[in-house]
Design a protein around this motif. Structure first.
Motif, short mmCIF file in Angstrom:
data_model
loop_
_atom_site.label_atom_id
_atom_site.label_comp_id
_atom_site.label_asym_id
_atom_site.label_seq_id
_atom_site.Cartn_x
_atom_site.Cartn_y
_atom_site.Cartn_z
N VAL A 115 -5.64 -13.45 -1.59
CA VAL A 115 -4.39 -12.82 -2.06
C VAL A 115 -3.74 -11.96 -0.99
CG1 VAL A 115 -4.93 -12.81 -4.51
CG2 VAL A 115 -5.77 -10.95 -3.06
N GLY A 116 -3.99 -12.29 0.27
CA GLY A 116 -3.41 -11.51 1.35
C GLY A 116 -1.91 -11.62 1.45
N ASP A 117 -1.33 -12.61 0.75
CA ASP A 117 0.13 -12.75 0.81
C ASP A 117 0.84 -11.68 0.01
OD1 ASP A 117 -0.88 -13.76 -1.56
OD2 ASP A 117 0.69 -15.28 -1.78
N SER A 118 0.12 -10.93 -0.82
CA SER A 118 0.73 -9.85 -1.59
C SER A 118 -0.09 -8.58 -1.38
CB SER A 118 0.78 -10.21 -3.08
OG SER A 118 1.20 -9.09 -3.83
N PRO A 119 0.38 -7.66 -0.54
CA PRO A 119 -0.37 -6.42 -0.34
C PRO A 119 -0.65 -5.68 -1.64
CG PRO A 119 1.28 -6.63 1.37
CD PRO A 119 1.53 -7.75 0.39
N PHE A 120 0.29 -5.73 -2.60
CA PHE A 120 0.04 -5.06 -3.87
C PHE A 120 -1.17 -5.68 -4.58
CE2 PHE A 120 0.44 -5.25 -8.49
CZ PHE A 120 0.33 -3.90 -8.79
N VAL B 71 -4.44 -4.81 -2.67
CA VAL B 71 -4.97 -3.46 -2.92
C VAL B 71 -5.46 -3.34 -4.35
CG1 VAL B 71 -4.33 -1.03 -3.08
CG2 VAL B 71 -3.56 -2.39 -1.14
N PHE B 72 -4.70 -3.89 -5.29
CA PHE B 72 -5.11 -3.80 -6.68
C PHE B 72 -6.47 -4.48 -6.88
CE2 PHE B 72 -5.36 -5.48 -10.98
CZ PHE B 72 -5.14 -4.33 -11.73
N SER B 73 -6.62 -5.68 -6.33
CA SER B 73 -7.88 -6.41 -6.47
C SER B 73 -9.03 -5.64 -5.83
CB SER B 73 -7.76 -7.79 -5.82
OG SER B 73 -6.69 -8.53 -6.35
N ALA B 74 -8.77 -5.09 -4.63
CA ALA B 74 -9.83 -4.36 -3.93
C ALA B 74 -10.25 -3.11 -4.70
CB ALA B 74 -9.35 -3.98 -2.53
N ALA C 121 -4.65 -7.96 6.76
CA ALA C 121 -4.94 -7.91 5.33
C ALA C 121 -6.39 -7.48 5.09
CB ALA C 121 -4.68 -9.27 4.69
N SER C 122 -7.29 -7.91 5.94
CA SER C 122 -8.69 -7.50 5.81
C SER C 122 -8.84 -6.00 6.04
CB SER C 122 -9.57 -8.27 6.82
OG SER C 122 -9.55 -9.65 6.55
N ARG C 123 -8.13 -5.47 7.03
CA ARG C 123 -8.20 -4.03 7.30
C ARG C 123 -7.68 -3.23 6.12
NH1 ARG C 123 -4.61 -3.36 12.22
NH2 ARG C 123 -4.98 -1.15 11.79
N LEU C 124 -6.60 -3.72 5.48
CA LEU C 124 -6.08 -3.03 4.30
C LEU C 124 -7.08 -3.10 3.15
CD1 LEU C 124 -3.76 -1.58 2.87
CD2 LEU C 124 -2.76 -3.82 2.37
N ALA C 125 -7.67 -4.27 2.95
CA ALA C 125 -8.64 -4.42 1.87
C ALA C 125 -9.87 -3.55 2.09
CB ALA C 125 -9.04 -5.89 1.75
N GLU C 126 -10.29 -3.39 3.32
CA GLU C 126 -11.47 -2.57 3.62
C GLU C 126 -11.28 -1.14 3.15
OE1 GLU C 126 -12.12 -2.91 7.77
OE2 GLU C 126 -12.98 -4.92 7.67
N GLN C 127 -10.06 -0.61 3.32
CA GLN C 127 -9.81 0.76 2.89
C GLN C 127 -10.03 0.92 1.39
OE1 GLN C 127 -6.16 2.69 4.52
NE2 GLN C 127 -5.78 0.71 5.48
N ALA C 128 -9.53 -0.04 0.61
CA ALA C 128 -9.61 0.07 -0.84
C ALA C 128 -10.99 -0.32 -1.37
CB ALA C 128 -8.53 -0.81 -1.48
N ALA D 247 -7.38 -7.14 -15.42
CA ALA D 247 -7.85 -5.82 -15.00
C ALA D 247 -6.72 -4.80 -14.99
CB ALA D 247 -8.48 -5.91 -13.61
N PHE D 248 -5.54 -5.24 -14.54
CA PHE D 248 -4.39 -4.35 -14.51
C PHE D 248 -4.03 -3.87 -15.91
CE2 PHE D 248 0.09 -3.38 -14.72
CZ PHE D 248 0.33 -2.65 -13.58
#
Length: 684
Positions: free
Chosen positions: A249-254, A257-260, A226-233, A286-287
């Motif tokens: 919020v790592g339990d929801s990839p959506f 990414v949205f938060s990041a 989840a950290s690696r995914l967040a780093e991209q965004a 924010a959304f």
């Protein structure tokens, strides 16, 4: 279907994986006749002819997953992380070199878990490695009867159906046509966990053994992934926040990414991540601000979204929906249509025909909680009370289901523990208490839909009425049992639901076969084996029968409650499914080793009652051995001899009186005279 990390596995219920028996099909278009069959599946098909000029709903992976207009948080251009092994398993299934036709795989994952991203990678790798063709059916695409005929013809064809849980009424027809028109195609469908029951029902209709359906569960990302995914965004400047964001919020990839993305753009304060609930409110705010870009219409559109969240799916072809929305928003129908079209174009609403719902579904649940609760005090905003006052018919049912589900799913995110469903339930409860028989019957049909999500509240509402008995309220015998059966879907409340059904059944003198929705009929169904039912239901019924036999007198006429144990000793599981066009009756063998513990316990209940000092109870138990011992063939033959030996030992022990002895003699006569004679060589 069996949740696992790869193909294969065994069924989680009582059924085996043997082949199905014969099938009889009636293909008459208008009122043809189908003769009954004793075994196998009986299927009635009715065919309709669609407009051949209808649009093609099948998309290429590029069209389905790479929308250039999609916002960054909807985009799939982020590197796939933490799912490589899963994609390889899916590819091994899709590329398997065997002659099996009609292979089906299921990807199960929660809303926002990343199912679409996994399917995008699967599609790309399948096309690259096999030089084959991939066709995708999105949840937002409507289908017609000849849609499958529009699929491309190719020797290596992978068909992907996204969010199958959103099309329960169409799925069986789509898969049936696919197996007919493109038998060599490999099918992969995605669904939420709540949709697995729908899929099992669909497979039963199609005579597909779900033990042979390969199923994969999309679990949560590890904190590292989840950290690696967040780093991209987040980008280089904010990547130091990735681990903290992943933990929240790592339990929801959506949501991750949205938060990041919003943090990287400066629209979300990273310091406001102390609690999950607080962050979710920030994310939704924010959304909404991102999706609703026009300040002049933002407040109006947000109000529309709150209303849609309560009523969805909103069907604009049903007057009740527009009438309710117009009353709640103070907006004429013509303006409502404009607002809905604008929200569809913004990507917040998904439209399928005349049906509208919030996209993603997760956002709809959050918006409903936001509209129903004051975030500062936890008190009701009065929103759900206003919705209740202005809705009726199908919209009212949707409100109760949506609010009940939100209460069930989001309880951990309520800062004060205040339920958004409480004021709505209080209003329903008051109307039910004060209403006449007609009002209560109408409300029970609605309450039945929310009973699986709100079992405690529903039991609290019905318990006093059931305890009082149906002497002055015959309606209880018809309307309440189906609601209690819905409550029984929750394992924690199964026992009490069974007890209340039994109380009603004691007052219902109708023959058991006269009404499948009677209390005793539903108890019988709960005791029966079916391809998608865990054994905890049979175990609960057996213990309940033992309890009821001790608590009150038995009924000699219909052998209740011991007659409910008959289904425990059946060697097959039978399912009935009707999708509006097709009725399928399926019979599958149960695995002897899997049901042995519950069968043995049920037999011990009969043996114990057989030795009772109450001659009525002992006699009814003695008569019930006939059904327990009948039909024990095939893999159950080995059980018959020990069962008869145990009964003989119990008879010597209790020395029954003449009437009870006569009853047990009649129950075992055929087996002693014929079955044991045939079985002795096997057990010599």
């Amino acid at each position: 279907m069996d949740m696992k990390s790869g193909p294969g596995g065994t069924s989680p219920d009582a059924t085996g994986s043997g082949t199905h028996a014969s099938v009889q099909t009636n293909s008459a278009t208008h009122g043809g006749t189908a003769n009954a069959v004793q075994n196998g599946n009986l299927t009635f098909n009715q065919y309709f002819h669609a407009d051949p000029s209808a649009p093609n709903p099948w998309l290429t992976p590029q069209e389905a997953f790479n929308d250039p207009q999609a916002a960054a948080y909807f985009s799939h251009h982020w590197d796939l992380v933490g799912r490589s092994d899963l994609v390889e398993q899916l590819l091994s299934f899709a590329l398997a070199d065997d002659d099996t036709e009609g292979r089906i795989g299921v990807l199960v994952g929660a809303a926002g878990a990343g199912k679409s991203r996994v399917l995008q990678t699967l599609a790309a790798e399948f096309a690259r490695r096999s030089e084959g063709v991939v066709q995708v059916l999105l949840a937002t695409e409507g289908v017609h009867q000849h849609a499958v005929e529009q699929l491309l013809q190719h020797d290596s064809l992978l068909v992907i159906i996204e969010d199958a849980h959103q099309r329960p009424d169409e799925l069986a027809a789509i898969i049936r046509a696919l197996r007919r028109e493109r038998p060599g195609a490999v099918l992969v469908v995605s669904t939420r966990p709540s949709g697995t029951t729908v899929l099992r029902g669909t497979f039963r209709q199609l005579r597909v053994d779900d033990a042979r359906v390969s199923t994969w569960e999309l679990g949560e990302l590890s904190t590292r992934d989840a950290s690696r995914l967040a780093e991209q965004a987040l980008g280089e400047a904010k990547r130091h926040l990735a681990r903290r964001l992943a933990a929240t919020v790592g339990d929801s990839p959506f949501l991750l990414v949205f938060s990041a993305v919003e943090i990287a753009r400066g629209r979300l304060d990273p310091q406001r991540m102390e609690s999950d609930a607080r962050l979710h409110r920030e994310v939704v705010e924010a959304f909404i601000e991102t999706a609703l870009t026009d300040p002049a219409t933002r407040d109006q559109d947000r109000a529309v979204l709150h209303t849609v969240a309560a009523l969805q799916p909103v069907r604009t072809d049903v007057p009740y929906f527009l009438k309710s929305m117009a009353a709640l928003l103070g907006t004429p129908d013509s303006v409502l249509h404009v607002q809905l079209r604008r929200l569809v174009s913004n990507g917040v609403l998904a439209r399928r025909g005349a049906s509208h719902r919030i996209l993603p579904d997760l956002l709809g649940d959050v918006l409903l909680a936001e509209a129903a609760i004051n975030p500062d005090t936890g008190a009701s905003t009065g929103f759900l009370e206003r919705v209740l006052a202005e809705t009726d018919g199908e919209p009212l049912t949707n409100v109760l289901v949506n609010a009940g589900r939100v209460d069930w799913q989001w309880s951990r995110l309520r800062p004060t523990g205040r339920s958004p469903f409480e004021p709505l339930w209080h209003t329903i409860e008051q109307e039910y208490t004060d209403g006449d028989a007609s009002t209560r019957s109408r409300l029970l049909k609605v309450i039945r839909n929310i009973a699986p999500f709100q079992p405690r509240r529903v039991l609290g509402l019905l318990r006093p009425e059931v305890e009082a008995g149906p002497a002055d309220s015959p309606r209880l015998l018809d309307d309440v049992p189906p609601v209690l059966a819905a409550v029984a879907q929750d394992p924690e409340h199964l026992g009490e639901a069974l007890d209340l059904l039994w109380k009603l059944g004691q007052h219902d003198m109708r023959p058991l076969r006269s009404s499948s929705q009677s209390a005793l009929g539903l108890l019988r169904d709960l005791a029966s084996y079916s391809p998608d039912k865990p054994l905890l239901y049979q175990e609960a019924v057996v213990e309940a029968v033992a309890r009821w036999a001790h608590q009150g007198p038995v009924r000699p006429a219909d052998r209740m409650p011991f007659a409910l144990l008959h289904r425990i000793f059946e060697p097959v599981a039978e399912g009935h499914e009707f999708d509006g066009r097709t009725l399928t009756i399926s019979r599958l063998p149960v695995l002897a080793e899997r049901v042995a513990p519950v069968r043995d316990r049920a037999y011990r209940v009969l043996l114990e009652a057989y030795g009772s000092a109450d001659r009525m109870r002992a006699g009814v138990a003695a008569r019930s051995f006939a059904e327990a011992l009948s039909g024990q063939v095939g893999q159950f033959v080995d059980w018959l001899v020990p069962a008869l030996e145990a009964l003989a030992a119990r008879t010597r022990e209790v020395r029954p009186g003449p009437l009870v002895a006569l009853a047990v003699r009649r129950s075992v006569h055929w087996h002693v005279a014929y079955a044991l004679r045939m079985l002795r060589p096997q057990h010599a």
